[in-house]
Scaffold this motif. Structure first.
Motif, short mmCIF file in Angstrom:
data_model
loop_
_atom_site.label_atom_id
_atom_site.label_comp_id
_atom_site.label_asym_id
_atom_site.label_seq_id
_atom_site.Cartn_x
_atom_site.Cartn_y
_atom_site.Cartn_z
N ALA A 167 0.83 -1.20 0.00
CA ALA A 167 0.00 0.00 0.00
C ALA A 167 0.87 1.25 0.00
O ALA A 167 1.96 1.28 0.58
N VAL A 168 0.39 2.27 -0.69
CA VAL A 168 1.08 3.55 -0.70
C VAL A 168 0.93 4.22 0.66
O VAL A 168 -0.18 4.33 1.19
N LYS A 169 2.03 4.67 1.25
CA LYS A 169 2.00 5.33 2.55
C LYS A 169 1.91 6.84 2.36
O LYS A 169 2.89 7.57 2.46
N SER A 170 0.71 7.28 2.05
CA SER A 170 0.47 8.69 1.77
C SER A 170 -0.13 9.38 2.98
O SER A 170 -0.96 8.81 3.70
N ASN A 171 0.27 10.63 3.20
CA ASN A 171 -0.30 11.43 4.29
C ASN A 171 -1.75 11.82 4.02
O ASN A 171 -2.47 12.23 4.92
N VAL A 172 -2.17 11.70 2.76
CA VAL A 172 -3.54 12.08 2.41
C VAL A 172 -4.55 11.20 3.14
O VAL A 172 -5.64 11.65 3.52
N PHE A 173 -4.21 9.93 3.35
CA PHE A 173 -5.16 9.01 3.95
C PHE A 173 -5.55 9.42 5.37
O PHE A 173 -6.64 9.10 5.85
#
Length: 415
Positions: A167-173
């Motif tokens: 999974a992409v570890k994005s701050n958006v989530f």
């Protein structure tokens, strides 16, 4: 003397090619000759994919050869033929308790159907894969990309190999917002022969007045990981992507209400924006994004039922759009049911647009629209399990993709 030696060498060479006899324990054994590597490759690339997968157990040499990128590319070029029947893949998905922004392991019912066309009248089911399938399928060079919850999966239907990317570890989530969305696109760099998955994570407010987007790239190779790519134009993708000659294209929407086409060069990993035709809405219900003549194109059938008119916008070299308007033949208007909405599900190798009913109705069908001949044909699909038609679930989704440029790929996926 020289002629005599040449004759002896020639006979010795022939004997070596034909093999030799060896005597052991009073018995004669025939020792088969070694097949030159180039000849072995020419033999193997002409075999069916199922045979090749079994032959990997013959020896370490055969296993390494068949799994190599060089051999898989040679095989793809050999088997890709306009005479091969296409495969239509249909993914049926029911998410029970699953938000697209969450990495979850909740039970879900999925089914991937492979429908091979052997006639112009119907597709017959020849493969079902329970538990396999996902949303937003993208087909490229014999591979299928789909996403389940927040993760991207790559599936090779020939080898039955499936790889799930981290999974992409994005701050958006973690941010609070009206809407969070994730999109995946699959691209191939023909120069370096690399497959890359592009991820766009979007945070948007109501009515899309404010849009924030992040972009990530994953190189599909051993040790691959997500790398963030900077792009200063926040946007929300509205259509699935196309990969044409090493460039990924997709339609998008910006907070300034501009309809755009985003391009991503797979090799240089650079984004670019192109203004979409002003007459077309990227959020239009009856707008499809397709490949036509080796170029990205917008298929607008908003007025198909009212005026029998469809517009085809093709992106030419230099970023200009050319427009072609087509009128449906009166004798084929009955193929378009006024009570059933249709969605564009890609094109065939011959440039036919695939139109499919949005509701899952029985009996199910798809429509092929030949843009060059301005001709329509309806194809009935058989083989969909009956219990799927009885589902009355708002979470039921189904996705189509036609694979006819290289119906089989023996590429071994490694991450």
């Amino acid at each position: 003397m020289v002629a005599s030696m040449q004759r002896k060498k020639k006979r010795s060479s022939k004997a070596k090619i034909r093999g030799r006899r060896r005597r052991q324990n009073g018995e004669d054994f025939f020792v088969a000759p070694e097949i030159p590597l180039d000849l072995l490759i020419e033999i193997l690339i002409r075999l069916p994919a199922k045979s090749l997968l079994r032959f990997k157990c013959v020896s370490m040499l055969w296993s390494s050869l068949i799994r190599s990128r060089y051999f898989s590319n040679r095989y793809d070029l050999t088997v890709a033929s306009p005479l091969r029947p296409p495969n239509l893949y249909m993914s049926l998905v029911v998410h029970l308790v699953c938000n697209s922004m969450e990495v979850c392991h909740n039970p879900r019912e999925t089914l991937l159907l492979s429908l091979s066309s052997s006639s112009a009248e119907s597709f017959d089911q020849d493969l079902t894969i329970p538990g396999m399938g996902g949303r937003n399928m993208v087909v490229l060079r014999g591979l299928i990309l789909h996403n389940v919850c927040r993760k991207a999966c790559i599936y090779n239907p020939t080898t039955r190999q499936s790889v799930t990317l981290p999974a992409v570890k994005s701050n958006v989530f973690a941010q609070e917002s009206y809407r969070k969305t994730v999109f995946y696109f699959l691209g191939h760099d023909p120069v370096l022969d690399q497959y890359k998955v592009v991820c766009t994570v979007v945070l948007s407010s109501k009515r899309f007045k404010r849009i924030t987007s992040e972009h990530w790239v994953f190189v599909v190779e051993p040790g691959g990981s997500w790398k963030r790519i900077e792009f200063g134009q926040p946007h929300l993708p509205t259509r699935l992507g196309l990969c044409i000659n090493g460039v990924v294209y997709y339609m998008a929407y910006t907070s300034l209400a501009n309809n755009i086409v985003v391009s991503f060069d797979v090799m240089s990993e650079e984004f670019n924006m192109i203004q979409a035709p002003p007459e077309v809405s990227s959020y239009g219900k009856f707008v499809g994004f397709i490949e036509y003549g080796g170029k990205p194109a917008v298929f607008d059938y908003t007025n198909m039922r009212q005026t029998n008119l469809v517009d085809l916008w093709v992106l030419e070299v230099g970023g200009e759009w050319s427009r072609t308007s087509l009128f449906l033949k009166p004798c084929q208007l009955h193929l378009v049911d006024n009570d059933i909405d249709l969605s564009v599900e890609g094109t065939t190798q011959d440039g036919e647009v695939i139109l499919a009913p949005i509701p899952l109705i029985s009996p199910y069908y798809i429509i092929f629209y030949d843009l060059q001949k301005n001709d329509m044909s309806k194809v009935w699909i058989r083989g969909i399990p009956e219990h799927w038609f009885s589902k009355n679930d708002s979470n039921l989704r189904f996705f189509f993709k036609l694979m006819d440029k290289s119906g089989e790929s023996i590429l071994h996926l490694e991450t």
